[in-house]
Write a protein that holds these residues in place. Structure first.
Motif, PDB file in Angstrom:
ATOM      1  N   GLN A 241       0.832  -1.210   0.000  1.00  0.00           N
ATOM      2  CA  GLN A 241       0.000   0.000   0.000  1.00  0.00           C
ATOM      3  C   GLN A 241       0.866   1.260   0.000  1.00  0.00           C
ATOM      4  O   GLN A 241       1.834   1.353   0.753  1.00  0.00           O
ATOM      5  CB  GLN A 241      -0.879   0.020   1.249  1.00  0.00           C
ATOM      6  N   ILE A 242       0.492   2.195  -0.842  1.00  0.00           N
ATOM      7  CA  ILE A 242       1.201   3.476  -0.855  1.00  0.00           C
ATOM      8  C   ILE A 242       0.522   4.373   0.169  1.00  0.00           C
ATOM      9  O   ILE A 242      -0.625   4.771  -0.009  1.00  0.00           O
ATOM     10  CB  ILE A 242       1.175   4.093  -2.263  1.00  0.00           C
ATOM     11  N   VAL A 243       1.208   4.653   1.270  1.00  0.00           N
ATOM     12  CA  VAL A 243       0.533   5.253   2.412  1.00  0.00           C
ATOM     13  C   VAL A 243       0.888   6.717   2.657  1.00  0.00           C
ATOM     14  O   VAL A 243       0.273   7.366   3.503  1.00  0.00           O
ATOM     15  CB  VAL A 243       0.814   4.454   3.702  1.00  0.00           C
ATOM     16  N   ALA A 244       1.867   7.232   1.981  1.00  0.00           N
ATOM     17  CA  ALA A 244       2.195   8.645   2.170  1.00  0.00           C
ATOM     18  C   ALA A 244       2.975   9.122   0.953  1.00  0.00           C
ATOM     19  O   ALA A 244       3.565   8.329   0.237  1.00  0.00           O
ATOM     20  CB  ALA A 244       3.038   8.837   3.437  1.00  0.00           C
ATOM     21  N   GLY A 245       2.933  10.409   0.750  1.00  0.00           N
ATOM     22  CA  GLY A 245       3.661  10.912  -0.410  1.00  0.00           C
ATOM     23  C   GLY A 245       3.917  12.393  -0.316  1.00  0.00           C
ATOM     24  O   GLY A 245       3.473  13.063   0.619  1.00  0.00           O
ATOM     25  N   ASP A 246       4.659  12.887  -1.290  1.00  0.00           N
ATOM     26  CA  ASP A 246       4.991  14.300  -1.309  1.00  0.00           C
ATOM     27  C   ASP A 246       5.215  14.700  -2.759  1.00  0.00           C
ATOM     28  O   ASP A 246       5.647  13.888  -3.577  1.00  0.00           O
ATOM     29  CB  ASP A 246       6.271  14.533  -0.489  1.00  0.00           C
ATOM     30  N   THR A 247       4.892  15.939  -3.070  1.00  0.00           N
ATOM     31  CA  THR A 247       5.204  16.435  -4.416  1.00  0.00           C
ATOM     32  C   THR A 247       5.901  17.785  -4.294  1.00  0.00           C
ATOM     33  O   THR A 247       5.570  18.585  -3.431  1.00  0.00           O
ATOM     34  CB  THR A 247       3.937  16.644  -5.272  1.00  0.00           C
ATOM     35  N   LYS A 248       6.881  17.982  -5.147  1.00  0.00           N
ATOM     36  CA  LYS A 248       7.538  19.285  -5.240  1.00  0.00           C
ATOM     37  C   LYS A 248       7.668  19.632  -6.711  1.00  0.00           C
ATOM     38  O   LYS A 248       7.829  18.741  -7.549  1.00  0.00           O
ATOM     39  CB  LYS A 248       8.949  19.228  -4.638  1.00  0.00           C
ATOM     40  N   VAL A 249       7.590  20.915  -7.007  1.00  0.00           N
ATOM     41  CA  VAL A 249       7.777  21.354  -8.382  1.00  0.00           C
ATOM     42  C   VAL A 249       9.033  22.225  -8.434  1.00  0.00           C
ATOM     43  O   VAL A 249       9.213  23.105  -7.582  1.00  0.00           O
ATOM     44  CB  VAL A 249       6.558  22.147  -8.887  1.00  0.00           C
ATOM     45  N   VAL A 250       9.900  21.955  -9.401  1.00  0.00           N
ATOM     46  CA  VAL A 250      11.080  22.812  -9.577  1.00  0.00           C
ATOM     47  C   VAL A 250      10.979  23.529 -10.923  1.00  0.00           C
ATOM     48  O   VAL A 250      10.285  23.076 -11.828  1.00  0.00           O
ATOM     49  CB  VAL A 250      12.398  22.002  -9.511  1.00  0.00           C
ATOM     50  N   GLU A 251      11.659  24.657 -11.018  1.00  0.00           N
ATOM     51  CA  GLU A 251      11.606  25.464 -12.242  1.00  0.00           C
ATOM     52  C   GLU A 251      12.091  24.693 -13.460  1.00  0.00           C
ATOM     53  O   GLU A 251      12.962  23.837 -13.344  1.00  0.00           O
ATOM     54  CB  GLU A 251      12.514  26.691 -12.081  1.00  0.00           C
ATOM     55  N   LYS A 252      11.540  25.050 -14.587  1.00  0.00           N
ATOM     56  CA  LYS A 252      11.976  24.425 -15.833  1.00  0.00           C
ATOM     57  C   LYS A 252      13.490  24.573 -15.985  1.00  0.00           C
ATOM     58  O   LYS A 252      14.050  25.625 -15.752  1.00  0.00           O
ATOM     59  CB  LYS A 252      11.284  25.086 -17.021  1.00  0.00           C
ATOM     60  N   GLY A 253      14.133  23.468 -16.317  1.00  0.00           N
ATOM     61  CA  GLY A 253      15.581  23.520 -16.506  1.00  0.00           C
ATOM     62  C   GLY A 253      16.346  23.076 -15.276  1.00  0.00           C
ATOM     63  O   GLY A 253      17.515  22.754 -15.354  1.00  0.00           O
ATOM     64  N   SER A 254      15.686  23.026 -14.111  1.00  0.00           N
ATOM     65  CA  SER A 254      16.453  22.606 -12.934  1.00  0.00           C
ATOM     66  C   SER A 254      16.105  21.186 -12.503  1.00  0.00           C
ATOM     67  O   SER A 254      16.519  20.729 -11.447  1.00  0.00           O
ATOM     68  CB  SER A 254      16.293  23.594 -11.778  1.00  0.00           C
ATOM     69  N   GLY A 255      15.336  20.479 -13.311  1.00  0.00           N
ATOM     70  CA  GLY A 255      15.110  19.057 -13.045  1.00  0.00           C
ATOM     71  C   GLY A 255      15.201  18.345 -14.363  1.00  0.00           C
ATOM     72  O   GLY A 255      15.633  18.912 -15.347  1.00  0.00           O
ATOM     73  N   ASP A 256      14.797  17.100 -14.404  1.00  0.00           N
ATOM     74  CA  ASP A 256      14.875  16.381 -15.660  1.00  0.00           C
ATOM     75  C   ASP A 256      13.552  15.664 -15.885  1.00  0.00           C
ATOM     76  O   ASP A 256      13.492  14.452 -15.926  1.00  0.00           O
ATOM     77  CB  ASP A 256      16.053  15.420 -15.641  1.00  0.00           C
ATOM     78  N   GLY A 257      12.449  16.429 -15.946  1.00  0.00           N
ATOM     79  CA  GLY A 257      11.140  15.822 -16.124  1.00  0.00           C
ATOM     80  C   GLY A 257      10.557  15.416 -14.793  1.00  0.00           C
ATOM     81  O   GLY A 257       9.805  16.154 -14.165  1.00  0.00           O
ATOM     82  N   ILE A 258      10.967  14.240 -14.330  1.00  0.00           N
ATOM     83  CA  ILE A 258      10.423  13.768 -13.063  1.00  0.00           C
ATOM     84  C   ILE A 258      11.414  12.853 -12.359  1.00  0.00           C
ATOM     85  O   ILE A 258      12.079  12.039 -13.007  1.00  0.00           O
ATOM     86  CB  ILE A 258       9.066  13.049 -13.305  1.00  0.00           C
ATOM     87  N   PHE A 259      11.548  13.033 -11.068  1.00  0.00           N
ATOM     88  CA  PHE A 259      12.322  12.122 -10.219  1.00  0.00           C
ATOM     89  C   PHE A 259      11.372  11.542  -9.187  1.00  0.00           C
ATOM     90  O   PHE A 259      10.510  12.252  -8.667  1.00  0.00           O
ATOM     91  CB  PHE A 259      13.441  12.864  -9.471  1.00  0.00           C
ATOM     92  N   ILE A 260      11.515  10.271  -8.888  1.00  0.00           N
ATOM     93  CA  ILE A 260      10.656   9.654  -7.869  1.00  0.00           C
ATOM     94  C   ILE A 260      11.521   8.982  -6.807  1.00  0.00           C
ATOM     95  O   ILE A 260      12.460   8.263  -7.137  1.00  0.00           O
ATOM     96  CB  ILE A 260       9.720   8.591  -8.488  1.00  0.00           C
ATOM     97  N   THR A 261      11.212   9.253  -5.562  1.00  0.00           N
ATOM     98  CA  THR A 261      11.865   8.535  -4.465  1.00  0.00           C
ATOM     99  C   THR A 261      10.816   7.697  -3.759  1.00  0.00           C
ATOM    100  O   THR A 261       9.737   8.203  -3.434  1.00  0.00           O
ATOM    101  CB  THR A 261      12.485   9.518  -3.460  1.00  0.00           C
ATOM    102  N   THR A 262      11.095   6.429  -3.547  1.00  0.00           N
ATOM    103  CA  THR A 262      10.158   5.597  -2.791  1.00  0.00           C
ATOM    104  C   THR A 262      10.866   5.029  -1.569  1.00  0.00           C
ATOM    105  O   THR A 262      12.055   4.722  -1.612  1.00  0.00           O
ATOM    106  CB  THR A 262       9.618   4.424  -3.631  1.00  0.00           C
ATOM    107  N   THR A 263      10.112   4.933  -0.497  1.00  0.00           N
ATOM    108  CA  THR A 263      10.617   4.298   0.722  1.00  0.00           C
ATOM    109  C   THR A 263       9.695   3.136   1.035  1.00  0.00           C
ATOM    110  O   THR A 263       8.469   3.297   0.985  1.00  0.00           O
ATOM    111  CB  THR A 263      10.629   5.302   1.885  1.00  0.00           C
TER     112      THR A 263
END
Ligand code: SF4
Lengths: 354, 334
Positions: B123-145
């Protein structure tokens, strides 16, 4: 060899029967790796020594050429593409990896076409493809130039460090190098060149020559064929790798080479300057020539290191005989180019030997 | 939602963030624990020892044959739990998204995560989302614990390995690594390769016994790197038999062409199991009984003779050392 299929056991028996103190050089980096990977030295009689030649395109790129690439990559607005193996090759003032970490735009790619695509998508940047490799990779770069021309891509250029195998072999043997009795000639390059360009080795220098493939059987059979030539004193260029090499080579690729490139003098790491051993861009394509586009000056000063790559590439020394081997010089912190490339002879000894 | 891509305001914590979480994440991840909508999710405790692991996923391209970054982010963490002997139970996920990232892709990734988690029974029981400015990320990164429960008697560790223990691999190697390279569109050939990306706990949990010394999933760096790590951690060595290693002909053909070695290529659905000589036949049979372990094979053993080293006995009878790789895997250019 007469049409019979030979088992590895037969081949090794045959080699043992004919063995005597001889030194054969494998010219191609892929051979170097295959020999190490299959542990072939363990199977060969001690009298037969295998030396690694100047067949790893990354290894033979000179310190001053790397410095030139570093200078270019450091210019504002320039994005430099290259094969991954080039990243850690040390120049006098660092490597592409170190300047990338400091903010230069250096991108690893697998082909010049990938780089061209990036140029199309990023019209505001100057995209330079740093080309290394022999006659096998250069035609693919020619195709990229052809397409750039057809699609009028004008922010794409090539920094050509491509090299030609034959003039290097010429330089090796004409220096009176008696340390080499025969050559395992490169399968991939020969699939482009065919057999004729090597004939002088046999004719003028009495070197046994066999164009070989990359499996253990290929290499052992190649060695056996070399031994037979030496035994019968009948030196010539034989093709063991018939499934990959036509005697005439690949006319289409040769046509691309002839059209887009022109032989130029270039400096090889460890071997020095060799006339006509480089592939510069032909006059008609000067717009795509990064040397001209960015007014780059060749012939930067080289800073001496204790690296023995030169002697290793000439077959005069083995990697373990270098004082830096596996001590100051490792694949993670290479001093010389032979340790950098996965095809380099020092890297091969580091990974598979010892 | 009326926009079609991630905006900075999706990360600002206001109405837009709420909308994004409701309409994409909660919609797909729905479960009673998440539905509590608390700052921290509460769940019942259970007997046994907890196992916890965390991993970040930055794969490119985001979608590839056999999977996508969402599926990978669940499988990767589930497998880290599974090889530790844990039954995977709970997962948290954290997303870092770049401004401009298409919502349609985000929803595909989230749906794929939800699907994979549901199939894995986690079960996925918690999560978080952050948005970074265009150019400072690479589409999407996901961290799972991931959090899982380990039964009392289970204790997998390289320290338990003994000379003579057997090395078993659950299937042929290199499918993920080579698929990703090909999916980047940068190889000179097209292939029909598919990543082996899969959750392994149903394959591995039934094996549990004290006769199993340790397990690993050979991801980045492949089998060769994983065994090198085990050799260093245990002070023992390995002797593998080249001919016993299961091969995928498509992988081998392409790897050969490119000058790559499948023993160093990444896997996302394979396990290496070190078992006592007595348990090895049973483990092998059990693995082969599961669809994910059909081609499992006994490939070598632990030795005391070459401490810290992995040796491969080639088909020719010669031996070579499988070393730790020094950097990225790169196709040959010669
Ligand atoms: S070991 Fe390093 S320094 Fe010595 S020859 Fe090889 S690459 Fe050069």
């Amino acid at each position: 060899m007469p049409g019979k299929v030979k088992t590895i056991g037969d081949l090794i028996r045959g080699i043992k029967e004919k063995a005597r103190p001889l030194r054969f050089m494998e010219v191609c980096g892929t051979h170097t790796m295959a020999i190490a990977k299959y542990g072939l030295r363990q199977l060969l009689p001690a009298e037969i020594e295998l030396l690694s030649g100047p067949g790893c395109p990354v290894c033979v790129t000179s310190q001053s050429d790397i410095d030139l690439a570093l200078e270019l990559a450091g210019r504002p607005g320039v994005t430099l593409f290259t094969f991954g193996d080039m990243l850690r090759v040390p120049g006098a003032s660092g490597s592409l990896e170190t300047i990338r970490a400091r903010g230069a735009n250096v991108i690893i790619c697998y082909s010049a076409l990938e780089c061209l695509q990036y140029a199309v998508n990023h019209p505001q940047e100057e995209i330079v493809f740093l080309g290394v490799g022999f006659e096998t990779t250069a035609p693919t770069v020619a195709v990229a130039i052809e397409q750039a021309l057809a699609h009028k891509v004008n922010n794409f250029s090539v920094l050509s460090f491509h090299k030609r195998v034959v003039p290097a072999l010429q330089a090796l043997v004409s220096g009176g190098n008696t340390a080499i009795d025969g050559f395992l000639l490169p399968g991939h390059v020969s699939s482009i060149l065919g057999q004729e360009p090597y004939e002088f080795l046999a004719r003028e220098y009495n070197k046994a020559c066999v164009i070989t493939g990359f499996t253990a059987e290929d290499i052992l059979l190649g060695i056996l064929m070399l031994l037979s030539q030496v035994e019968n004193k009948s030196y010539r260029v034989e093709i063991q790798y018939k499934r990959g090499v036509n005697p005439e080579g690949n006319p289409q690729a040769l046509a691309y080479l002839a059209k887009y490139f022109t032989p130029v003098e270039t400096t090889w790491r460890g071997l020095g300057a060799i006339p006509e051993s480089g592939l510069g861009l032909a006059e008609a394509y000067k717009d795509f020539d990064a040397f001209r586009r960015f007014s780059l000056q060749l012939g930067r000063k080289e800073i001496p290191t204790a690296c023995s790559c030169g002697e290793i590439l000439k077959g005069l020394k083995k990697p373990v005989e270098c004082v830096l081997f596996a001590k100051q010089c490792t694949p993670l912190e290479p001093v010389g180019p032979c340790m950098v490339s996965s095809e380099g002879s020092c890297a091969a000894s580091f990974y598979y030997g010892r | 939602m009326d926009q079609d891509c991630i905006l900075m305001s999706h990360g600002a914590g206001g109405l837009k963030t709420y909308q994004l979480i409701k309409e994409i994440f909660h919609k797909h991840f729905a479960n009673p624990i998440l539905a509590q909508e608390l700052d921290a999710s509460l769940f019942p405790s259970a007997p046994g020892r907890w196992a916890m692991t965390t991993d970040s996923f930055v794969v490119k391209p985001l979608f590839f044959p056999g999977g996508d970054i969402g599926k990978l982010s669940v499988c990767g963490t589930v497998n880290d739990l599974a090889v530790s002997g844990a039954k995977p139970l709970y997962l948290t996920s954290s997303f870092i998204m770049e401004e401009g990232f298409p919502l349609i892709d985000l929803e595909k990734i989230v749906a794929s995560m939800a699907h994979t988690a549901r199939e894995a029974g986690i079960q996925i029981v918690a999560g978080d989302t952050k948005v970074v400015e265009k150019g400072s990320g690479d589409g999407i990164f996901i961290t799972t614990t991931g959090l899982g429960l380990v039964p009392g008697e289970i204790d997998y560790s390289p320290q338990h390995m003994r000379p003579g223990d057997k090395v078993i691999i659950s299937g042929p190697l290199g499918q993920h690594g080579l698929t990703i390279m090909a999916a980047r569109g940068s190889l000179p050939v097209s292939t029909s390769l598919v990543s082996d990306c899969a959750c392994l706990h149903e394959l591995l949990n039934p094996l549990h016994s004290p006769e199993i010394r340790c397990m690993r999933d050979p991801t980045r760096g492949g089998l060769a790197t994983t065994l090198n790590e085990l050799a260093l951690q245990s002070g023992l060595g390995f002797l593998l038999e080249e001919g016993a290693i299961p091969r995928d002909p498509a992988v081998e053909g392409l790897a050969d062409l490119l000058g790559l070695d499948s023993l160093y290529l990444a896997n996302e659905g394979k396990a290496v199991v070190i078992a006592s000589p007595q348990a090895a036949p049973r483990v092998l049979a059990q693995l082969r009984n599961h669809p994910l372990g059909r081609q499992a094979s006994l490939i070598g053993e632990v030795t005391g003779e070459t401490p810290g080293q992995v040796l491969l006995q080639t088909d020719l009878g010669t031996k070579r050392v499988l070393r730790m790789p020094a950097g990225e895997l790169l196709p040959r250019i010669c």
